[in-house]
Design an enzyme around this catalytic site. Sequence first.
Site, PDB file in Angstrom:
ATOM      1  N   HIS A  65       0.853  -1.194   0.000  1.00 29.10           N
ATOM      2  CA  HIS A  65       0.000   0.000   0.000  1.00 29.10           C
ATOM      3  C   HIS A  65       0.891   1.247   0.000  1.00 29.10           C
ATOM      4  O   HIS A  65       1.767   1.373   0.858  1.00 29.10           O
ATOM      5  CB  HIS A  65      -0.901   0.010   1.231  1.00 29.10           C
ATOM      6  CG  HIS A  65      -1.890   1.146   1.239  1.00 29.10           C
ATOM      7  ND1 HIS A  65      -3.063   1.112   0.522  1.00 29.10           N
ATOM      8  CD2 HIS A  65      -1.864   2.360   1.878  1.00 29.10           C
ATOM      9  CE1 HIS A  65      -3.721   2.241   0.709  1.00 29.10           C
ATOM     10  NE2 HIS A  65      -3.021   3.008   1.525  1.00 29.10           N
ATOM     11  N   CYS A  94      13.925  71.056 -16.829  1.00 33.50           N
ATOM     12  CA  CYS A  94      15.243  71.632 -17.135  1.00 33.50           C
ATOM     13  C   CYS A  94      15.144  72.917 -17.944  1.00 33.50           C
ATOM     14  O   CYS A  94      15.991  73.801 -17.833  1.00 33.50           O
ATOM     15  CB  CYS A  94      16.111  70.603 -17.857  1.00 33.50           C
ATOM     16  SG  CYS A  94      15.323  69.858 -19.299  1.00 33.50           S
ATOM     17  N   ASP A 136      -7.675  -1.839   4.387  1.00 32.55           N
ATOM     18  CA  ASP A 136      -6.302  -1.404   4.675  1.00 32.55           C
ATOM     19  C   ASP A 136      -6.071  -1.259   6.181  1.00 32.55           C
ATOM     20  O   ASP A 136      -5.358  -0.363   6.633  1.00 32.55           O
ATOM     21  CB  ASP A 136      -5.985  -0.080   3.972  1.00 32.55           C
ATOM     22  CG  ASP A 136      -6.170  -0.166   2.471  1.00 32.55           C
ATOM     23  OD1 ASP A 136      -6.018  -1.270   1.916  1.00 32.55           O
ATOM     24  OD2 ASP A 136      -6.483   0.873   1.853  1.00 32.55           O
TER      25      ASP A 136
END
Length: 931
Positions: A116, A715, A152
């Site tokens: 498993h 400027c 299981d």
Amino acid sequence: MLWFTYTVYASTIALIGQSLFGQEVYKELRKEGYTIVGVFTIPDKDGRADPLATEAEKDGVAVFKFPRWRVKGQAIPEVVAQYKAIGAELNVLPFCSQFIPMEVIDHPKHGSIIYHPSLLPRHRGASAINWTLIHGDKKGGFTVFWADDGLDTGPILLQRDCDVEPNDTVNTIYKRFLFPEGVKGTVEAVRLIAEGKAPRISQPEEGATYECIQKKDNIDWNQSAEALHNWIRGNDKVPGAWAEVEGQKVTFYGSTLVDNGSIAIGQPLQIPGASRAATVTRAGLLLYGNDSKALLVKNLQFEDGKMIAAAQYFASGSSAAVELTEEEKSFAEQMRVVWQSILNNVSQIEDSTDFFKSGAASMDVVRLVEEVKLRASNCQLQNEDVYMNCTFQDFIQMCVRKLRGEDDEEELLVDYVSKNINNMSVKMPHQLFINGEFVDAEGGKTYKTINPTDGTAICDVSLAQISDVDRAVAAAKEAFEEGEWGKMNPRDRGRLIYKLADLMEQHQEELATIEAMDSGAVYTLALKTHVGMSIQTFRYFAGWCDKIQGSTIPINQARPNRNLTFTKKEPIGVCAIVIPWNYPLMMLAWKTAACLAAGNTVVLKPAQVTPLTALKFAELAARAGLPKGVVNILPGSGALVGQRLSDHPDIHKLAFTGSTEIGKHIMKSCAVSNVKKVSLELGGKSPLIIFSDCDMDKAVRMGMSSVFFNKGENCIAAGRLFVEDNIHDHFVKRVVEEVKKMKIGDPLDRATDHGPQNHKAHLDKLVEYCQIGIKEGATLVCGGKQVQRPGFFFEPTVFTDVQDHMYIAVEESFGPIMILSKFKSGEVDNVLRRANATEFGLASGVFTRDISKALYVSEKLNAGTVFVNTYNKTDVASPFGGFKQSGFGKDLGKKTCCCYYVAVVLYSCPVKEMALHKDTFRPLRVEQATS
């Protein structure tokens, strides 16, 4: 010598299962000397046997292929009888997808063991590997347990664990550990049983989990990036995690987490439910969690089964077919035979034949990949390549591109700082850009760039060091001398610059937003001027790329000696650019575009206080395809970075915009280091003369613009206005009325006229400037103070009664301060003398309806630009620059491409033969002439 004797309990084994895993367990058990009395597996599929069945049949072992073992929960007697007849003493179930009845499980003398793929009791049930990843487990592994009547739940015989890597998928963890170690573990379990040493450890209930078979499900986007990543990789490849994208179900495969927020440039893709738009990049599809962190998905699959690289989402189906060479055609025919052998149920392999729709399975993919390697060792395929190119034509096209090396693209990674602002998501790079990559500065040094609107930090920006400058210059030098940029023809170079301009236009709102945040520019002005003129500049110079040319020069020896002299313009090489903070992007564009058009490479230092649009520009330059090293951006201090650029021996041109004091220092350093070419745009105190015969409305409107445009951080701003005495008071009254109408506020507010000054030190300088003016006796009509609100706001200011000797009459404020002086009616030459009584010579202006007077004044004014009845009207085609202590050299216009002249003299070259016999050209000398 000691001898150990073991009693062998299990001598005959029944193997129940399937797949390659079952096949390998079978083979290893046979090698260990165990007797396999029967193999029970699944029926053949499409005429092909399972690998376990094939292996067992080859050895003459009895093979049973039962479609099922039970019906309606009851064991099938005939099936159970056939099983019992083989006389197995142990059942081994390495991988089994069928339900095996307890009559079979309990029958052998030593019972049954099952493999498993999880660490029981965690993840009981099917899809255990998937759930290990979905739950983000840091440990994974497998269990061999004794089967019982639970699911299981039987006693544990053996377990082995492994670390789960952050970007593991079902496939990677299976191949790396669960398959090879699982085979070994299963065989070891049999050995322990045979030796009488097999334990039976009851599973604890604590920590036990059970998950059902994982089904294909849509993605819940309201999760962190890590959770999204775990979900996608846990479903990869089966059953697949999907989401709706542009009206169709799209399944995501190949997810990886993205470290440190490093993400790639690309196109946005809206995904319903996602916390933010995804991004299609050259590396894949970038997705975001609800924590703003990211993950990258490599592949996408559509509902019809077609799989593509995520990077190709917007390009899918649009790529042109590759025309095959004869050698490639031969390879294609070899592969057609391979496909035919795999798909033996297909009568003929057509270009449209689909590998998987014709019956191919995952094992066939493995075989196909190996077959390609046998015939073309330099064509390294991955299994995904087959899934993404499943028709024969797509498969061959993909193989050929790999053989030609055409699919290898490097990805630009960008560590963005993202902000949701101005009704958009703004993504800002913040690292140095060197050799095509965003990188940290040496030692990871950073500084904070500040938002002048509220004085808060926008983000940390990498602070370049001397070693970073050296790396950037080396990259630029290599790109110029060895890279594709230096070899590229001018027309192709122009195409790339046009593409860059297009990308800037696509991102113009984002660029303008960044400019507003970083410099305080009013958004509407930033969009029109800061960004708009930058785009125009790159388009203008892109058009000059293939038009930069020298000339043919008639010389005394041309006849009768048939000598020919002509000049060529060649790029200079590595150019350094140092730009100011008032127009961060536009100053970059004015200088960079001309350099790139001529074929130079660039190392640019933005102003330390406004680095972000320059870094965004670097990203767009990379997206446009400019080769590595062509553009390099180094935020940092002038004293360190600027000085090193001035001194560096591999830089051959430096362009600077800034103060006269720094310009002088740069000029000296450039001369001492390697006499590098220099262009300087320095300070200004531009005079504007307004005569009584002017159009008053226009004079007031343009006079306001001449001073307050861009918060006075300009400027060419009119540093001093001379107004004829008989209209002076009326003019002042009108100006003050207009000033009072100006809205001061957030630069992102579309109604704002006047935003914050660029940074705190400049604001403090303006306050001091006004205090000096008041102290010297000038009349402060309005303004002169900081606005009482967060940020660096300064009131638009008007001074009158300014005398020529005063500090504010001589020095530039570079802020929103109007300096007004009277002149007597009819004294044109006197006002011209006063206007020219400055060390600067950048710009000037005159307002009058008298065209003769306008021409006379414009001729006498000592300035690089003279505006007549207008102001601030610059254009990319018109050269811009000053003289005296305002500097030298020009920006914009056709003559500003950074080149040097090469004079070539040829002799004994009859004109009629020049085109036919180029090898007869004999250069007498090559000179570099200053331009």
